[in-house]
Enzyme design. Structure first.
Site, PDB file in Angstrom:
ATOM      1  N   PHE A   1      26.206  43.523  35.604  1.00 30.83           N
ATOM      2  CA  PHE A   1      27.067  43.053  34.509  1.00 30.83           C
ATOM      3  C   PHE A   1      26.471  43.493  33.182  1.00 30.83           C
ATOM      4  O   PHE A   1      25.274  43.772  33.093  1.00 30.83           O
ATOM      5  CB  PHE A   1      27.160  41.522  34.555  1.00 30.83           C
ATOM      6  CG  PHE A   1      28.573  41.004  34.614  1.00 30.83           C
ATOM      7  CD1 PHE A   1      29.273  41.029  35.807  1.00 30.83           C
ATOM      8  CD2 PHE A   1      29.205  40.513  33.482  1.00 30.83           C
ATOM      9  CE1 PHE A   1      30.573  40.556  35.867  1.00 30.83           C
ATOM     10  CE2 PHE A   1      30.510  40.038  33.535  1.00 30.83           C
ATOM     11  CZ  PHE A   1      31.193  40.062  34.724  1.00 30.83           C
TER      12      PHE A   1
ATOM     13  N   HIS B   1      36.163  40.148  23.769  1.00 34.65           N
ATOM     14  CA  HIS B   1      35.914  40.780  25.066  1.00 34.65           C
ATOM     15  C   HIS B   1      36.476  42.188  25.027  1.00 34.65           C
ATOM     16  O   HIS B   1      37.601  42.393  24.586  1.00 34.65           O
ATOM     17  CB  HIS B   1      36.580  39.973  26.182  1.00 34.65           C
ATOM     18  CG  HIS B   1      36.086  40.339  27.545  1.00 34.65           C
ATOM     19  ND1 HIS B   1      36.368  41.551  28.132  1.00 34.65           N
ATOM     20  CD2 HIS B   1      35.312  39.667  28.435  1.00 34.65           C
ATOM     21  CE1 HIS B   1      35.785  41.592  29.329  1.00 34.65           C
ATOM     22  NE2 HIS B   1      35.143  40.467  29.531  1.00 34.65           N
TER      23      HIS B   1
ATOM     24  N   ARG C   1      28.629  43.039  25.249  1.00 33.47           N
ATOM     25  CA  ARG C   1      30.054  43.019  24.904  1.00 33.47           C
ATOM     26  C   ARG C   1      30.343  43.384  23.453  1.00 33.47           C
ATOM     27  O   ARG C   1      31.301  44.080  23.157  1.00 33.47           O
ATOM     28  CB  ARG C   1      30.637  41.642  25.206  1.00 33.47           C
ATOM     29  CG  ARG C   1      30.830  41.442  26.679  1.00 33.47           C
ATOM     30  CD  ARG C   1      31.441  40.106  26.987  1.00 33.47           C
ATOM     31  NE  ARG C   1      31.610  39.993  28.432  1.00 33.47           N
ATOM     32  CZ  ARG C   1      31.922  38.879  29.065  1.00 33.47           C
ATOM     33  NH1 ARG C   1      32.116  37.771  28.390  1.00 33.47           N
ATOM     34  NH2 ARG C   1      32.055  38.867  30.381  1.00 33.47           N
TER      35      ARG C   1
ATOM     36  N   LEU D   1      42.727  38.660  30.398  1.00 31.45           N
ATOM     37  CA  LEU D   1      41.375  39.188  30.635  1.00 31.45           C
ATOM     38  C   LEU D   1      41.284  40.117  31.846  1.00 31.45           C
ATOM     39  O   LEU D   1      41.854  39.850  32.892  1.00 31.45           O
ATOM     40  CB  LEU D   1      40.427  37.999  30.863  1.00 31.45           C
ATOM     41  CG  LEU D   1      38.988  38.314  31.262  1.00 31.45           C
ATOM     42  CD1 LEU D   1      38.234  38.972  30.118  1.00 31.45           C
ATOM     43  CD2 LEU D   1      38.266  37.050  31.695  1.00 31.45           C
TER      44      LEU D   1
ATOM     45  N   GLN E   1      33.157  35.995  20.344  1.00 30.99           N
ATOM     46  CA  GLN E   1      33.091  37.181  21.186  1.00 30.99           C
ATOM     47  C   GLN E   1      34.467  37.783  21.384  1.00 30.99           C
ATOM     48  O   GLN E   1      35.404  37.089  21.784  1.00 30.99           O
ATOM     49  CB  GLN E   1      32.521  36.797  22.544  1.00 30.99           C
ATOM     50  CG  GLN E   1      32.495  37.959  23.518  1.00 30.99           C
ATOM     51  CD  GLN E   1      31.477  37.734  24.604  1.00 30.99           C
ATOM     52  OE1 GLN E   1      31.759  37.087  25.605  1.00 30.99           O
ATOM     53  NE2 GLN E   1      30.286  38.225  24.392  1.00 30.99           N
TER      54      GLN E   1
ATOM     55  N   GLU F   1      34.569  42.155  33.069  1.00 30.98           N
ATOM     56  CA  GLU F   1      33.525  43.157  32.939  1.00 30.98           C
ATOM     57  C   GLU F   1      33.024  43.583  34.321  1.00 30.98           C
ATOM     58  O   GLU F   1      32.440  44.647  34.478  1.00 30.98           O
ATOM     59  CB  GLU F   1      32.392  42.494  32.146  1.00 30.98           C
ATOM     60  CG  GLU F   1      31.302  43.349  31.684  1.00 30.98           C
ATOM     61  CD  GLU F   1      30.436  42.540  30.705  1.00 30.98           C
ATOM     62  OE1 GLU F   1      30.963  42.086  29.677  1.00 30.98           O
ATOM     63  OE2 GLU F   1      29.250  42.369  30.991  1.00 30.98           O
TER      64      GLU F   1
ATOM     65  N   ARG G   1      27.198  36.460  23.363  1.00 32.94           N
ATOM     66  CA  ARG G   1      26.927  35.989  24.726  1.00 32.94           C
ATOM     67  C   ARG G   1      26.978  37.147  25.720  1.00 32.94           C
ATOM     68  O   ARG G   1      27.814  38.033  25.611  1.00 32.94           O
ATOM     69  CB  ARG G   1      27.971  34.940  25.120  1.00 32.94           C
ATOM     70  CG  ARG G   1      27.868  34.498  26.559  1.00 32.94           C
ATOM     71  CD  ARG G   1      28.800  33.371  26.898  1.00 32.94           C
ATOM     72  NE  ARG G   1      30.207  33.726  26.968  1.00 32.94           N
ATOM     73  CZ  ARG G   1      30.774  34.385  27.985  1.00 32.94           C
ATOM     74  NH1 ARG G   1      30.052  34.808  29.007  1.00 32.94           N
ATOM     75  NH2 ARG G   1      32.072  34.649  27.969  1.00 32.94           N
TER      76      ARG G   1
ATOM     77  N   HIS H   1      37.705  36.043  22.925  1.00 37.05           N
ATOM     78  CA  HIS H   1      37.412  35.554  24.267  1.00 37.05           C
ATOM     79  C   HIS H   1      36.563  34.298  24.305  1.00 37.05           C
ATOM     80  O   HIS H   1      36.805  33.404  25.099  1.00 37.05           O
ATOM     81  CB  HIS H   1      36.703  36.672  25.024  1.00 37.05           C
ATOM     82  CG  HIS H   1      36.370  36.359  26.451  1.00 37.05           C
ATOM     83  ND1 HIS H   1      37.334  36.013  27.363  1.00 37.05           N
ATOM     84  CD2 HIS H   1      35.191  36.357  27.128  1.00 37.05           C
ATOM     85  CE1 HIS H   1      36.763  35.803  28.551  1.00 37.05           C
ATOM     86  NE2 HIS H   1      35.460  35.992  28.434  1.00 37.05           N
TER      87      HIS H   1
END
Lengths: 594, 236
Positions: free
Chosen positions: A119, A242, A286, A252, A240, A255, A398, A353
């Site tokens: 990730f 995304h 991100r 969404l 954030q 990732e 994050r 996000h």
């Protein structure tokens, strides 16, 4: 007017991941606990999390919590508190294994262990190369997790108040939190929940932006309640975006798609992330990926008629892998983008996000505020966990999969703290006579106001103001304008008129109450963002550019500190970042690159 | 782009002011970006904010916005508006008491879900690490654990309409089999005992409406069949 009072040991507001996790601690400790939720628990937004939860289980390759900690500090652009980050990364294996024991249907490796995938931003050996750390159930990890935790609560006989909306915090003269007011949506009845401990797990407020991956219910209700009760909100300028929301729809795309080998491409099919993050490429953090995409689009290399999106390509993957590891993504792409990702790339844009900031807490899940000489004094009886809280583990940005970990670790820790306090004598404090008056007046005004703004228009005004003035890239003059504009919008959002006068399931009234919460979050975000004159993590402004003195625009001399925004007078205080972990050495300040 | 007007006929009932339910005819103009029925409902609500329905994730994972759409249960957020015959007739999920407009009282539905003990039962002391499960054993849970509890299936099932208090219904039985099929669960016998009842399980007459409407493409009838098979095998 006499208002019914229900008495509990503990009240948990919110039944998403954090709320359900803390409810397990309280119910299993035998304490009389009420969990309030606007929606049936499994409809909470944790259900939409896809890619996984981080834990250095090392099931497929070597991994250590210290590597995870390093990545999280770096991901946070050093704004995260290192005591909380150590606590979270160290606890990760324990809480993920517990979840497995609750029955969570994790995918498995060939030897039967929990399946892990790479990730963004998660690396081995202090930033060397991507590592498999994200524990996943296909691309439905949040769904599997939320259901498993709800099921565990059914087993523990937790008492739920489903489709109840909390309205306001009740504090006594000493400032201690002693309960909440709440409305039963089916009847419109307002009730006081009188408790010895109140845990907020109310989630984020991604609906302040026009383009958002968030559910309709994500309206920052806990933040609004805290702000109205005089509690500051921490680091609200950090949101954030995304990288991969479906263009247009905002839905969404995990990732995990890039974790499984997906590649971002511009209009000339170029894998552009190689230019921005030569080492981590598509699996950079991100904020880095979102900015790279926005830059490609800004410089004319976007795709489509309006050149306003880029492509997420997995056509080179084995269709069997897509069907097995990313089945939900395929459904979403077909449903919302009209493309089958096995054959065609998915059009994506950076989309709001996650809220990195929130109600300030320490790593015990206790809410802490400035008082006297100290910047972090605990408020008796008040706890917060999950997206509504700011521990702070995410700092300025994050990492993917750290949100599900956050809600497990701090949901549990807030629950444990409440249990400990309750067992060591935290008592019911007397309810003031006027405990519900503030809420009653607020609801009354919404019910009876004439000539006010409509909820629909006020929400549009909030979302447009935020989207236009505080997006992926921020500009000094736009933030200034935005800060002035949001105060105008605040007047509108606090003088709402509804046409629906019914007491039964009045959604117009619920949305009006939500709007009063959204505006608190929007205002905190805009004013905190305007005030922070540097670039850090997700907060990047043109007047704080990349220079040798301030790499990436980050100014540690002046801005290595948390923002605390107070709604009553729109003022800001700052508190230092805790660079001291619990047992290991500080992750030293460094320029961030992937 | 030409105007997209969509005609609706919507079940309306507010017990606070209406003596009886009625169908409201209403037309709404859509924006080019509006793709799903839920987008149209959002436009409708901006026009008439008294229209009440549940909604949350708007991507088919939370299960809030189940309703009866042109005679068939489904999720508003996954239903393409252009695929619907007009006027689009919207009613609350059938078979459950209506609270208001498109909002039904789901108490009975959840009661049945809770009745099957929807949680893993394993009385061995918890090991330090995860319990092992082979990929093949884990595969058995696919098509079972993805249920979003939207109730489209149970409220399309005639057996559930007649006996909502006694028949567990497709959603609850799918959940029951999800735990029976889990190699980590130790309560298979108790679970089968609990379902061995003329109503709880055996009211399923394989009408298969549940399969037809499930927005997640799940197959409760098949799961019910597997439970029945296990009972037979257990008996011999």
């Amino acid at each position: 007017m006499s208002i019914p009072v229900l008495k509990f040991d503990a009240v948990i507001v919110g039944a998403g991941g954090a709320g359900l996790r803390s409810a397990i601690q309280l119910s299993e400790a035998g304490l009389k606990t009420a969990v309030l939720s606007k929606v049936f628990p499994t409809r909470s937004h944790t259900v939409a999390a896809q890619g996984g939860v981080a834990a250095s289980l090392g099931n497929s390759e070597e991994d250590h919590w210290t590597w995870h900690m390093y990545d999280t500090v770096k991901g946070s652009d050093w704004l995260g508190d290192q005591d909380a980050i150590e606590f979270m990364c160290k606890k990760a294996n324990e809480v993920v294994v517990e979840l497995e024991h609750y029955g969570m249907p994790f995918d498995r490796t060939d030897n039967g262990k929990i399946y892990q995938r790479p990730f963004g931003g998660h690396m081995s050996n202090f930033g060397e190369k991507p590592v498999r750390r994200s524990c996943a159930a296909a691309d439905r990890t949040g769904h599997a997790m939320l259901h498993a935790m709800y099921q565990r609560n059914v087993k523990a006989n937790t008492q739920f108040f489903v489709e109840w909306m909390a309205l306001d915090l009740i504090r006594d003269v000493d400032g201690a939190v002693i309960g909440v007011t709440a409305m039963e949506m089916e009847t419109g009845q307002i009730v006081i929940f009188h408790a010895r401990a109140v845990i907020f797990a109310t989630g984020g407020a991604g609906r302040i932006y026009h383009s958002s991956t968030n559910a309709f219910i994500n309206t920052g209700d806990g933040l609004g309640m805290a702000a109205r009760a005089g509690i500051p909100l921490e680091d609200m300028e950090f949101w954030q975006f995304h990288p991969t929301g479906v263009a247009g729809a905002g839905v969404l795309i995990t990732e995990g798609v890039r974790g499984e080998g997906g590649i971002l491409r511009n209009s000339s099919k170029e894998r552009f992330m190689e230019r921005y993050a030569p080492n981590a490429k598509d699996l950079a953090s991100r904020d880095v990926v979102a900015r790279a995409m926005a830059t490609e689009i800004k410089e004319g290399r976007g795709c489509g008629v309006n050149k306003d999106y880029v492509l997420l390509d997995i056509t080179h993957l084995d269709p069997a892998t897509i069907m097995k590891r990313l089945p939900g993504i395929r459904e979403i792409s077909i449903q919302f983008a009209g493309v089958d990702p096995i054959k065609e790339p998915i059009p994506v844009v950076p989309t709001c996000h996650y809220q990195m900031g929130g109600i300030p807490t320490n790593y015990f899940g206790r809410v802490v505020v400035p008082q006297g000489d100290s910047m972090s004094v605990e408020i008796p009886g008040f706890y917060a966990a999950g997206e509504c809280a700011c521990a702070s583990v995410h700092g300025a940005n994050r990492l993917g999969t750290n949100s599900l970990l956050d809600l497990l670790v701090f949901g549990k820790s807030a629950g444990d703290s409440a249990v400990a306090d309750l067992k060591s004598g935290l008592a019911h404090r007397d309810l003031p006579k006027n405990a519900a008056d503030f809420s009653l007046a607020r609801v009354d005004a919404i019910n009876n106001r004439k000539g006010g703004a409509s909820v629909f228009e006020a929400r549009q005004a909030i979302a447009r103001t935020m989207q236009d003035h505080a997006g992926v890239f921020r500009f000094g003059d736009m933030l200034k304008k935005g800060a002035a504009q949001i105060l105008e919008v605040e007047k509108q959002a606090k003088s709402l008129e509804i046409k629906d006068k019914s007491q039964v399931w009045n959604t117009a009234r619920i949305e009006a109450l939500e709007t009063e919460n959204l505006i608190e979050v929007a205002k905190a975000t805009m004013i905190s963002a305007e005030a922070r004159k540097e670039s850090r993590g997700a907060h990047v402004r043109d007047d704080a550019p990349d220079t040798p003195e301030f790499p990436n625009g980050r100014n540690d001399k002046e801005w290595l500190k948390h923002t605390l925004f107070y709604s009553a007078d729109n003022s800001i205080k700052y508190k230092g970042v805790n660079l001291q972990p619990l047992s290991v050495e500080t992750v030293a300040l460094k320029t961030r690159s992937y | 782009m030409s105007k997209r007007m969509v005609q609706f006929s919507i079940y309306r009932y507010d017990p606070d002011k209406d003596d009886a339910p009625y169908m409201q005819d209403i037309t709404v103009e859509l924006e080019p970006t509006d793709r799903k029925l839920l987008d149209a409902l959002t436009r409708l609500k901006a026009k008439d904010e008294t229209l009440s329905y549940r909604r949350s994730c708007r991507e088919g994972v939370c299960g809030s916005d189940a309703m009866n759409i042109n005679g068939k249960n489904g999720l508003a957020c996954l239903q393409d508006i252009d695929d619907l015959k007009q006027p689009v007739v919207l009613r609350p999920l059938p078979g459950l008491p209506v609270i208001r407009d498109l909002i039904v009282d789901m108490t009975q539905f959840f009661k049945q879900y809770h009745s099957i003990k929807p949680y893993l039962i394993n009385n061995d002391p918890a090991p330090e690490r995860e319990r092992l499960q082979s990929p093949e054993d884990r595969e058995e849970l696919n098509g079972l654990y993805e249920c979003i509890l939207c109730a489209c299936c149970s409220t399309s099932c005639p057996s559930f309409w007649w006996n909502p208090d006694k028949f567990v219904g497709p959603a609850g039985l799918l959940a029951a089999y999800r735990f029976i099929a889990d190699t980590r669960d130790q309560a298979t016998n108790e679970r089968l005992d609990d379902l061995e009842d003329p109503y709880r399980l055996f009211r399923c007459h394989t009408i298969m409406n549940c399969v037809d409407v499930c927005p997640k493409g799940l197959n409760p009838t098949q799961a019910i069949g597997k439970i029945k098979d296990m009972m037979v095998r257990r008996a011999v």
